[in-house]
Design a protein around this motif. Sequence first.
Motif, PDB file in Angstrom:
ATOM      1  N   HIS A 256       1.221  -3.602   2.577  1.00 49.15           N
ATOM      2  CA  HIS A 256       0.834  -2.522   3.487  1.00 49.15           C
ATOM      3  C   HIS A 256      -0.351  -3.007   4.331  1.00 49.15           C
ATOM      4  O   HIS A 256      -1.472  -2.526   4.181  1.00 49.15           O
ATOM      5  CB  HIS A 256       0.459  -1.248   2.721  1.00 49.15           C
ATOM      6  N   ARG A 317       4.970  13.427  -1.137  1.00 48.34           N
ATOM      7  CA  ARG A 317       5.544  12.099  -0.907  1.00 48.34           C
ATOM      8  C   ARG A 317       5.219  11.188  -2.091  1.00 48.34           C
ATOM      9  O   ARG A 317       4.563  10.165  -1.974  1.00 48.34           O
ATOM     10  CB  ARG A 317       5.014  11.523   0.406  1.00 48.34           C
ATOM     11  N   ASP A 319       6.638   8.978  -3.963  1.00 44.45           N
ATOM     12  CA  ASP A 319       7.046   7.585  -4.112  1.00 44.45           C
ATOM     13  C   ASP A 319       6.405   6.660  -3.088  1.00 44.45           C
ATOM     14  O   ASP A 319       6.712   5.467  -3.058  1.00 44.45           O
ATOM     15  CB  ASP A 319       8.572   7.475  -4.013  1.00 44.45           C
ATOM     16  N   GLU A 320       5.528   7.187  -2.247  1.00 44.64           N
ATOM     17  CA  GLU A 320       4.909   6.386  -1.198  1.00 44.64           C
ATOM     18  C   GLU A 320       3.489   5.978  -1.576  1.00 44.64           C
ATOM     19  O   GLU A 320       2.777   6.712  -2.270  1.00 44.64           O
ATOM     20  CB  GLU A 320       4.887   7.146   0.127  1.00 44.64           C
ATOM     21  N   LEU A 322       0.087   5.914  -0.620  1.00 40.13           N
ATOM     22  CA  LEU A 322      -0.762   6.661   0.316  1.00 40.13           C
ATOM     23  C   LEU A 322      -2.181   6.762  -0.249  1.00 40.13           C
ATOM     24  O   LEU A 322      -2.604   7.812  -0.737  1.00 40.13           O
ATOM     25  CB  LEU A 322      -0.193   8.062   0.548  1.00 40.13           C
TER      26      LEU A 322
END
Length: 402
Positions: A256, A317, A319-320, A322
């Motif tokens: 990322h 969210r 599974d992300e 963040l």
Amino acid sequence: MKSSATRSGAGGHARTPCDAAARAHSSGPLDLLRAEFDGVHDVWRSASGMVYVAGPEAARAVLGNRPAIVAETSDFYRTRHGVFGPRAAQAEIGRAARALMHHHLDARRSQLPRLIHERLAPRSSWPDAGNLLVHEHLADVLLHPGAPISLRTTVGKVVTRAVLAGARRRHAPPSRLLLRHRASAALQAEIRARQHRRQHHGGSAGPRDLLDVVVDGCGPATASDDLAEVYLSFLFAAVGSIGFALGWSVHLLGTHPGCPAAPDRIVREALRLWPVAWLFARTPLRAVELGGMTVTPEDQLAVCTYLVHRHPAYWERPDEFLPQRWAAPVSRAAYLPFGHGPHTCAGATVTLQLLKDIVGLLIHDWRLSVIHDGGGPQVGPALAPPRFTAVLSPRANSSGRR
């Protein structure tokens, strides 16, 4: 396994092998569990017969064990003779270990930039690189420099042949058994020598290493084989668990790029998505309702923090990756990376401190990219990252930090 579960109720839901097979996309244990968990029924009987717990409320009830609903157990102080005790000795060992580790990390923090430069740049193979870096950084607190060289060598072999991800597959069972026997014998000899010195010459001013912590936390009559196993638990927790958690942080950071987040948020989010301690087994003491389902002493419970941390009712969210979610207050009800209750990991604060220090240096001093080997998470008693290569190139502002 004989079932006594209640099939009705908000949390009582039985899954058949057909249900699991129809929803699973692979044979991996994480995929099978995700296929069985519907995000609504927090407790269910798996196709394997195990009763899994994925709801935060039920998970905390089981791990906190108040009131007593499961057989008291420890995920750390286990030996071949049962759970090491008494609880007072566990607490004292944990307290002394945290203090010693914090002191060591504070004293050696300035050495981390050099260690990262020498061990990780320009390319390193993970997750082994993380375990080996942590081992080198903690070597003198695992065994003080004056400890027998042969014992330090043996502990190093335990790391490479038993702690690293996939080590069991790379070394034949007879070889592992022989190493375990030799390591235990060497540790017991050193433990008995330290017990003898304390009994006849008085205690030291303070523990020099984690082996001293284990010896000092118990009376001189405590069996050396039990103390050796507790020490090996420290070794696996420090080098294995912290190393794997570092691996997940590096993997997510490298996949990322440009992630605008502080080191502590990256570490917390990595521990949320991929908790190294991902499964806690317990046995009910009596028939009890848990999440709308009746479980009995004939059942085996497994609290799955991997699913708790991805519960759609508690995480947006889920599974992300963040890390920015940690910029605002986050409910900790569904965040259990170190367990919960009386047996919460004693080294939680130490782990967070070391991970934040290393991730902070990587962000500040290096540009990081990741090359995958195509595999997935390595699932065992610990949840280890997939194999990958980390590529580091120095930033312009990093020259003065090595």
